[in-house]
Design a protein around this motif. Structure first.
Motif, mmCIF file in Angstrom:
data_model
loop_
_atom_site.group_PDB
_atom_site.id
_atom_site.type_symbol
_atom_site.label_atom_id
_atom_site.label_comp_id
_atom_site.label_asym_id
_atom_site.label_seq_id
_atom_site.Cartn_x
_atom_site.Cartn_y
_atom_site.Cartn_z
ATOM 1 N N HIS A 127 37.727 49.315 1.876
ATOM 2 C CA HIS A 127 38.400 48.005 1.858
ATOM 3 C C HIS A 127 38.986 47.759 0.475
ATOM 4 O O HIS A 127 38.606 48.402 -0.504
ATOM 5 C CB HIS A 127 37.397 46.882 2.175
ATOM 6 C CG HIS A 127 36.386 46.682 1.077
ATOM 7 N ND1 HIS A 127 35.305 47.527 0.901
ATOM 8 C CD2 HIS A 127 36.309 45.776 0.066
ATOM 9 C CE1 HIS A 127 34.605 47.142 -0.152
ATOM 10 N NE2 HIS A 127 35.198 46.086 -0.690
ATOM 11 N N ASP A 129 39.266 44.408 -2.060
ATOM 12 C CA ASP A 129 38.768 43.032 -2.145
ATOM 13 C C ASP A 129 39.890 42.045 -1.838
ATOM 14 O O ASP A 129 39.638 40.929 -1.392
ATOM 15 C CB ASP A 129 38.186 42.748 -3.537
ATOM 16 C CG ASP A 129 36.809 43.373 -3.711
ATOM 17 O OD1 ASP A 129 36.450 44.276 -2.924
ATOM 18 O OD2 ASP A 129 36.085 42.961 -4.637
ATOM 19 N N ASN A 140 37.281 43.930 -10.974
ATOM 20 C CA ASN A 140 35.876 44.096 -10.591
ATOM 21 C C ASN A 140 35.155 44.893 -11.670
ATOM 22 O O ASN A 140 35.681 45.891 -12.161
ATOM 23 C CB ASN A 140 35.765 44.875 -9.277
ATOM 24 C CG ASN A 140 36.319 44.109 -8.094
ATOM 25 O OD1 ASN A 140 37.113 43.195 -8.255
ATOM 26 N ND2 ASN A 140 35.906 44.498 -6.906
ATOM 27 N N HIS A 226 38.147 50.944 -1.853
ATOM 28 C CA HIS A 226 36.844 51.500 -2.226
ATOM 29 C C HIS A 226 35.836 51.243 -1.120
ATOM 30 O O HIS A 226 36.076 50.432 -0.228
ATOM 31 C CB HIS A 226 36.377 50.922 -3.565
ATOM 32 C CG HIS A 226 36.209 49.426 -3.553
ATOM 33 N ND1 HIS A 226 37.265 48.541 -3.565
ATOM 34 C CD2 HIS A 226 35.096 48.645 -3.529
ATOM 35 C CE1 HIS A 226 36.822 47.298 -3.558
ATOM 36 N NE2 HIS A 226 35.508 47.331 -3.532
HETATM 37 FE FE LIG Z 1 34.575 45.520 -2.740
#
Ligand SMILES: [Fe+2]
Length: 313
Positions: A127, A129, A140, A226
């Motif tokens: 996915h 984010d 992140n 990721h």
């Molecule tokens: Fe994630």
């Protein structure tokens, strides 16, 4: 294919530019990250005492572990020390605390696949984010708490950073998700029925796994594809991650390119300014509103979990 920088001595501005272009940064452990993972480790070890949290699946049932995590994870998320340590980590990396906004840190767990990989210990499928209402400028920061192995790490799909992945992110609205699903994570022990954005095509199954030591950080754009690597080792993986946005980029809508995200709502109300823990102002958040907030009476999450607020027009 992007570049991977290791302890690069560059400015925060240049680092963000490169992250938005798909590069990844690996940072060595610092006093701040050691304090953050030290706190997480202490809380884990107390919660599972006298057992080792990494082999807890050998002595407890999935239901018992889910119940412990259901208490432990919110305690970590809301721990006052975390809100002091994250600004310290940002300072250590040359980030301006007046400009930096962060979301409360999450404690994640990935158990051997046969044991528990749903609900409170959800093993994330591939996915971005940004399929989950994160803004395109979200970065992140991900830290392992114990030593990693390739088969209990996080996997990246660098080729898809700049390539459209057919997906159903249009099913996801951040406010709806919080209202309906987040609070029930602990109940999804055997199967996870919560409908989530997923790729709707075969992906080339080639992932890159970065393995920093405990307290080292992987920094990456929220638009990177990721996943949680299915844990085929016999030890659990525990990690901490938090998300940041930089004020200058928020107001001028700078960030990674949006090539395939169609979710609605925004996580922009979750971020706290590193200098004083203030939220972004309504004027700024409004830049990211898409109308779906008007139908929701759940506006503030993050450190306040779920707080009903007034309906916004
Ligand atoms: Fe994630």
């Amino acid at each position: 294919m992007g570049s991977v920088f290791i302890d690069a001595p560059i400015s925060d501005e240049e680092r963000r530019t490169r992250l938005y272009a798909g590069d990844i940064f690996i940072l060595s452990a610092t006093a701040g990250t050691r304090a953050l993972i030290g706190l997480a480790r202490q809380m884990l070890e107390e919660a599972f005492a006298p057992c080792d949290p990494r082999t807890i699946h050998e002595s407890k049932t999935p239901e018992e572990v889910a119940a412990i995590l259901g208490k432990l994870k919110p305690q970590f998320i809301h721990h006052p020390e975390c809100k002091k340590i994250i600004p310290q980590i940002m300072l250590e990396h040359g980030v301006d605390l007046e400009k930096l906004h962060f979301d409360v840190p999450r404690l994640r767990s990935a158990y051997p696949s046969h044991f528990l990989s749903s609900g409170i210990a959800y093993a994330f499928h591939p996915h971005r984010d940004t399929w989950y209402s994160a803004p395109m400028c979200q970065l992140n920061w991900w830290l392992p708490i114990y030593p990693l192995e390739p088969d209990n790490a996080m996997g990246f799909y660098p080729r898809y950073f700049g390539e459209v992945v057919r997906n159903n992110s249009e099913i996801y609205n951040y406010y709806e998700w919080n209202a309906k699903n987040r609070a029930t994570a602990v109940q999804h022990v055997k199967v996870d029925t919560r409908e989530q954005p997923k790729a709707q095509q075969e992906l080339e199954p080639v992932t890159v796994r970065y393995l920093p030591p405990p307290g080292g950080i992987i920094v990456f754009s929220g638009a990177q594809l990721h996943e949680t690597v299915p844990n085929t080792t016999n030890v659990a993986r525990y990690s901490v991650d938090f998300r940041t946005v930089h004020y200058d980029d928020v107001v001028c809508r700078r960030g990674a390119a949006n090539i395939d995200s169609r979710c609605t709502g925004t996580t922009m109300r979750d971020y706290l300014r590193a200098s004083d823990l203030e939220h972004l102002s309504d004027d700024v958040v409004r830049l990211y509103d898409d109308g779906s907030e008007a139908h929701s009476n759940i506006l503030y999450f993050g450190d306040r979990l779920v707080r009903p607020g007034p309906t916004r027009a």
